[in-house]
Design an enzyme around this catalytic site. Structure first.
Site, PDB file in Angstrom:
ATOM      1  N   TYR A  58       0.761  -1.281  -0.073  1.00  0.00           N
ATOM      2  CA  TYR A  58      -0.041  -0.085   0.204  1.00  0.00           C
ATOM      3  C   TYR A  58       0.928   1.240  -0.076  1.00  0.00           C
ATOM      4  O   TYR A  58       1.739   1.380   0.851  1.00  0.00           O
ATOM      5  CB  TYR A  58      -0.775  -0.106   1.113  1.00  0.00           C
ATOM      6  CG  TYR A  58      -1.909  -0.919   1.091  1.00  0.00           C
ATOM      7  CD1 TYR A  58      -2.411  -1.657   0.016  1.00  0.00           C
ATOM      8  CD2 TYR A  58      -2.981  -1.047   2.193  1.00  0.00           C
ATOM      9  CE1 TYR A  58      -3.434  -2.659  -0.062  1.00  0.00           C
ATOM     10  CE2 TYR A  58      -3.917  -2.074   2.068  1.00  0.00           C
ATOM     11  CZ  TYR A  58      -4.205  -2.811   1.114  1.00  0.00           C
ATOM     12  OH  TYR A  58      -5.335  -3.660   0.828  1.00  0.00           O
ATOM     13  N   PRO A 212     -16.639  -2.660   0.417  1.00  0.00           N
ATOM     14  CA  PRO A 212     -17.823  -2.771   0.443  1.00  0.00           C
ATOM     15  C   PRO A 212     -18.809  -1.871  -0.277  1.00  0.00           C
ATOM     16  O   PRO A 212     -20.198  -2.148  -0.363  1.00  0.00           O
ATOM     17  CB  PRO A 212     -18.096  -2.324   2.004  1.00  0.00           C
ATOM     18  CG  PRO A 212     -16.713  -1.694   2.674  1.00  0.00           C
ATOM     19  CD  PRO A 212     -15.869  -2.052   1.591  1.00  0.00           C
ATOM     20  N   LEU A 213     -18.081  -0.751  -0.688  1.00  0.00           N
ATOM     21  CA  LEU A 213     -19.025   0.439  -1.400  1.00  0.00           C
ATOM     22  C   LEU A 213     -18.640   0.090  -2.834  1.00  0.00           C
ATOM     23  O   LEU A 213     -19.239   1.163  -3.711  1.00  0.00           O
ATOM     24  CB  LEU A 213     -18.822   1.738  -0.927  1.00  0.00           C
ATOM     25  CG  LEU A 213     -19.398   2.023   0.369  1.00  0.00           C
ATOM     26  CD1 LEU A 213     -19.184   3.359   0.791  1.00  0.00           C
ATOM     27  CD2 LEU A 213     -21.058   1.669   0.741  1.00  0.00           C
ATOM     28  N   GLY A 215     -16.019   0.436  -4.593  1.00  0.00           N
ATOM     29  CA  GLY A 215     -15.372   1.470  -5.265  1.00  0.00           C
ATOM     30  C   GLY A 215     -16.179   2.714  -5.614  1.00  0.00           C
ATOM     31  O   GLY A 215     -15.616   3.572  -6.167  1.00  0.00           O
ATOM     32  N   GLY A 216     -17.036   2.838  -4.905  1.00  0.00           N
ATOM     33  CA  GLY A 216     -17.870   4.128  -4.935  1.00  0.00           C
ATOM     34  C   GLY A 216     -18.965   4.108  -5.454  1.00  0.00           C
ATOM     35  O   GLY A 216     -20.102   5.027  -5.273  1.00  0.00           O
ATOM     36  N   LEU A 217     -19.468   3.034  -6.109  1.00  0.00           N
ATOM     37  CA  LEU A 217     -20.649   2.763  -6.908  1.00  0.00           C
ATOM     38  C   LEU A 217     -21.848   2.884  -6.244  1.00  0.00           C
ATOM     39  O   LEU A 217     -22.859   3.512  -6.420  1.00  0.00           O
ATOM     40  CB  LEU A 217     -20.661   1.859  -7.867  1.00  0.00           C
ATOM     41  CG  LEU A 217     -22.097   1.014  -8.450  1.00  0.00           C
ATOM     42  CD1 LEU A 217     -22.169   2.168  -9.970  1.00  0.00           C
ATOM     43  CD2 LEU A 217     -21.881  -0.332  -8.994  1.00  0.00           C
ATOM     44  N   LEU A 218     -21.917   2.437  -5.007  1.00  0.00           N
ATOM     45  CA  LEU A 218     -23.134   2.218  -3.994  1.00  0.00           C
ATOM     46  C   LEU A 218     -23.118   3.562  -3.557  1.00  0.00           C
ATOM     47  O   LEU A 218     -24.493   3.635  -2.834  1.00  0.00           O
ATOM     48  CB  LEU A 218     -22.839   1.129  -3.249  1.00  0.00           C
ATOM     49  CG  LEU A 218     -22.804  -0.534  -3.568  1.00  0.00           C
ATOM     50  CD1 LEU A 218     -22.591  -1.473  -2.732  1.00  0.00           C
ATOM     51  CD2 LEU A 218     -23.997  -0.679  -4.586  1.00  0.00           C
ATOM     52  N   GLY A 220     -23.883   6.119  -5.093  1.00  0.00           N
ATOM     53  CA  GLY A 220     -24.475   7.004  -6.198  1.00  0.00           C
ATOM     54  C   GLY A 220     -23.929   7.875  -6.735  1.00  0.00           C
ATOM     55  O   GLY A 220     -24.334   8.673  -7.765  1.00  0.00           O
TER      56      GLY A 220
END
Length: 351
Positions: A58, A212-213, A215-218, A220
């Protein structure tokens, strides 16, 4: 913040969120600066978070370096996890990458120096390298455990059959047990429903869920043209490239409107409820780049979905399991007389 034992075969206690630190630094060309990193870490600590997840790769080691400073004086309050496989140096080549005993030992020694600690609570093998035998990986993790360099070992992004073999070998040979698995999981990425989650339930492994999101799609935000991983990293993201993903985002936004909260919080609340129904520990790895993003994750801890809202989201994102799962489910339904059983969630008794 709730706390749980990370699996049924160990006593590792963790918070219900793990703080992912892939954005701690800027050597990848994007990420969080020093001031925001300190704010994020301190706020996570203040909120009761105890599980921190990093990797040697990382930000090419910068993430571990930041954590080494941040943990000073409070190391024992945290469960510290790091990963190895890809190598710290992009030019390391075959001598500095992979999962061999040599790479494993070198990686752990380097991580201990950067993290300024005497042990790693959970060492993840980041990826299978398709070269190193599972026997060597299991023995290497056992040696490092006996030496006190690590306390637990886990497998990240491994297929279920490789993990199952590793668990079996560790049990039969009296090695330190494989404690947990890590894999991508969200409302739009549920491939793990086919093999990995049922395996984790059956074998008592903790499950760390990255992205869990999606990559930002969830959140919106991509529908409104906002920036994020889609524009900054251009990797490790999802787009609405299937009708199922669009259906999930539509349902998320509908339920978010009903509850009066952002879509991201609804997506995290669904994962939290899913984990509460499991017999082993599910822990989402959150990856805030800013303090504001962390507050959104923490806000999800107060969101409650009713049974109908959970069902709507579950059905919107439910994947096709394919064979042999569908035939096996049909046969079991026939033998048991058609009971109302969700065959994606194995009925595992807790000893």
């Amino acid at each position: 913040m709730r706390y749980l034992t990370f699996g049924r075969n160990n006593g590792l206690r963790v918070s219900e969120y793990a703080l992912g630190t892939g954005t701690f630094g800027t050597r990848w060309g994007s990420g969080s600066d020093t001031a925001d990193i300190a704010k994020i870490f301190d706020r996570f600590d203040e909120a009761g978070g105890t599980f921190v997840d990093t990797a040697d790769v990382y930000q090419f080691g910068e993430s571990e370096e930041h954590l080494g400073g941040l943990l000073a004086g409070r190391r024992d309050r945290f469960t510290l996890a790091t990963k190895f496989s890809n190598g710290l140096d992009p030019a390391a080549g075959v001598m500095g990458t992979g999962n061999s005993r040599k790479s494993m030992v070198q990686a752990v020694e380097g991580s201990l120096r950067r993290l300024r600690t005497d042990r790693i609570d959970l060492l993840w093998v980041h990826f299978p390298d398709s070269v190193t035998p599972v026997e060597e990986i299991v023995r290497g993790l056992d040696d490092l455990t006996r030496a006190g360099k690590i306390l637990y070992g886990g497998l990240s992004n491994f297929p279920a059959w490789r993990t199952s073999r590793a668990v079996t070998l560790s049990e039969l040979r009296g090695h330190a047990p494989i404690a947990a698995v890590q894999f991508e999981y969200s409302l739009v990425e549920r491939t793990a429903d086919r093999e990995i989650l049922p395996m984790a339930e059956a074998l008592g492994l903790g499950a760390a869920l990255w992205s869990p999101l999606a990559g930002g799609l969830l959140t919106g935000k991509y529908r409104s043209g906002e920036a994020g991983r889609l524009t900054d990293w251009q990797r490790l993201v999802h787009t609405e490239d299937t009708t199922r993903k669009t259906r999930v985002v539509d349902e998320l936004q509908a339920i978010a409107a009903e509850l009066g909260v952002p879509s991201a919080r609804v997506a995290m609340a669904w994962l939290r409820e899913l984990g509460a129904r499991a017999t082993t520990g599910y822990v989402p790895i959150i990856g805030p780049r800013t303090p504001a993003q962390l507050e959104d994750y923490l806000g999800a801890l107060d969101v409650r979905l009713d049974a109908e809202q959970f069902r709507r989201l579950d059905e919107a994102g439910r994947p096709e399991l394919g064979q042999p799962h569908e035939s096996a489910a049909e046969q079991t339904q026939h033998v048991l007389g058609g009971p109302d059983i969700d065959f994606r969630r194995p009925q595992i008794p807790v000893a």
